[in-house]
Design a protein around this motif. Structure first.
Motif, short mmCIF file in Angstrom:
data_model
loop_
_atom_site.label_atom_id
_atom_site.label_comp_id
_atom_site.label_asym_id
_atom_site.label_seq_id
_atom_site.Cartn_x
_atom_site.Cartn_y
_atom_site.Cartn_z
N ASN A 58 0.79 -1.14 -0.05
CA ASN A 58 -0.15 0.08 -0.06
C ASN A 58 0.93 1.23 -0.05
O ASN A 58 0.58 2.25 -0.67
CB ASN A 58 -1.07 0.05 1.19
N GLN A 61 2.25 1.51 -3.56
CA GLN A 61 1.20 2.10 -4.32
C GLN A 61 0.86 3.69 -4.22
O GLN A 61 0.95 4.29 -5.15
CB GLN A 61 0.13 1.46 -4.28
N SER A 62 1.02 4.09 -2.99
CA SER A 62 1.02 5.68 -2.70
C SER A 62 1.96 6.45 -3.27
O SER A 62 1.66 7.42 -3.84
CB SER A 62 0.74 5.55 -1.07
N TYR A 64 3.69 5.72 -5.97
CA TYR A 64 3.35 5.55 -7.61
C TYR A 64 2.44 6.74 -7.66
O TYR A 64 2.54 7.20 -8.75
CB TYR A 64 2.94 4.41 -7.97
N ASP A 81 -6.71 5.27 -6.84
CA ASP A 81 -5.97 4.52 -5.79
C ASP A 81 -7.12 4.03 -4.84
O ASP A 81 -6.87 3.21 -4.52
CB ASP A 81 -5.14 5.84 -5.09
N SER A 84 -8.72 0.89 -6.01
CA SER A 84 -7.69 -0.03 -5.90
C SER A 84 -7.71 -0.92 -4.55
O SER A 84 -7.49 -2.02 -4.33
CB SER A 84 -6.33 0.02 -6.56
N ARG A 85 -7.50 0.18 -3.79
CA ARG A 85 -7.75 -0.23 -2.26
C ARG A 85 -9.04 -0.82 -1.91
O ARG A 85 -8.97 -1.78 -1.03
CB ARG A 85 -7.47 0.98 -1.25
#
Length: 223
Positions: A58, A61-62, A64, A81, A84-85
């Motif tokens: 996570n 991803q944050s 990115y 985002d 996807s979460r």
């Protein structure tokens, strides 16, 4: 992990040294720990290691999303985002429910906490909040898809309480597919805008390098 850090035929390498450092320093250790836990027979150890791995992913991803937003301010990175979460939270809730039903954990509090996190994201995606804008009146397709995701989520919540593994896994699949469809709809127009050449700049059109995302078939036809 090698593909995540250095790229492969199907996965591009990290877009910056900052992301590569994040992969090597913060993601690789919990992924390795999770792999080691799978070799044992301690279910609680596997569950704990998986949570640590998800948290590290996570954070990656944050990072990115942060860099994508900086590079392309018009892209709805925060909405992508959040969607996807939601997929991760649906899978997490199913796992927690199964662990409770089979006595691996002594409380179902984690299940209800995960359900609350998912619904909070869903409400923010529709009405705005926590850095997310509300769905624009000009995007009825997003409103319709939001409603579809909500319907499938409500069905999955009922299975969380019943705890049937087969139905939980099927419910997660349906919610994930519906959320992925919303995921594609969120960025479709912005993707087309990026691929559209600017007028009068003398540059060759990049439309051929940016194929238009295909609209997924109806979920019902895929099940």
């Amino acid at each position: 992990m090698r593909s995540l850090a250095y790229g492969s035929e199907t996965l591009t390498p990290p877009t910056s040294q900052r992301i590569l450092d994040e992969v090597l320093a913060r993601v690789e250790p919990p992924v390795s720990a999770f792999a080691e836990s799978l070799e044992g027979s301690n279910g609680n150890a596997v569950a704990a290691a998986s949570l640590n791995m998800i948290e590290a992913l996570n954070q990656l991803q944050s990072l990115y999303i942060e860099e994508a937003t900086t590079a392309f301010p018009s892209l709805p990175a925060a909405r992508v985002d959040a969607a996807s979460r939601q997929i991760l939270l649906a899978q997490k809730g199913a796992r927690e429910s199964i662990q409770f039903v089979y006595g691996i954990t002594g409380s179902n509090a984690a299940v209800f906490d995960t359900m609350g996190q998912w619904q909070a994201l869903q409400d923010n995606l529709k009405n705005g909040g926590n850095g997310l804008p509300a769905i624009s009146p000009q995007r009825p397709d997003l409103s319709q898809q939001w409603q579809e995701v909500q319907v499938y989520w409500d069905r999955l919540k009922a299975q969380f309480r019943l705890g049937g593994p087969g139905r939980l896994l099927l419910g997660c699949l349906v919610v994930s597919k519906s959320t992925l469809r919303a995921f594609m709809l969120i960025g479709s127009r912005d993707w087309e805008a990026l691929c559209r050449p600017s007028s009068g700049d003398g540059l060759q059109s990049s439309q051929h390098a940016c194929p238009k995302p295909r609209r997924p078939r109806s979920l019902i036809s895929q099940l």
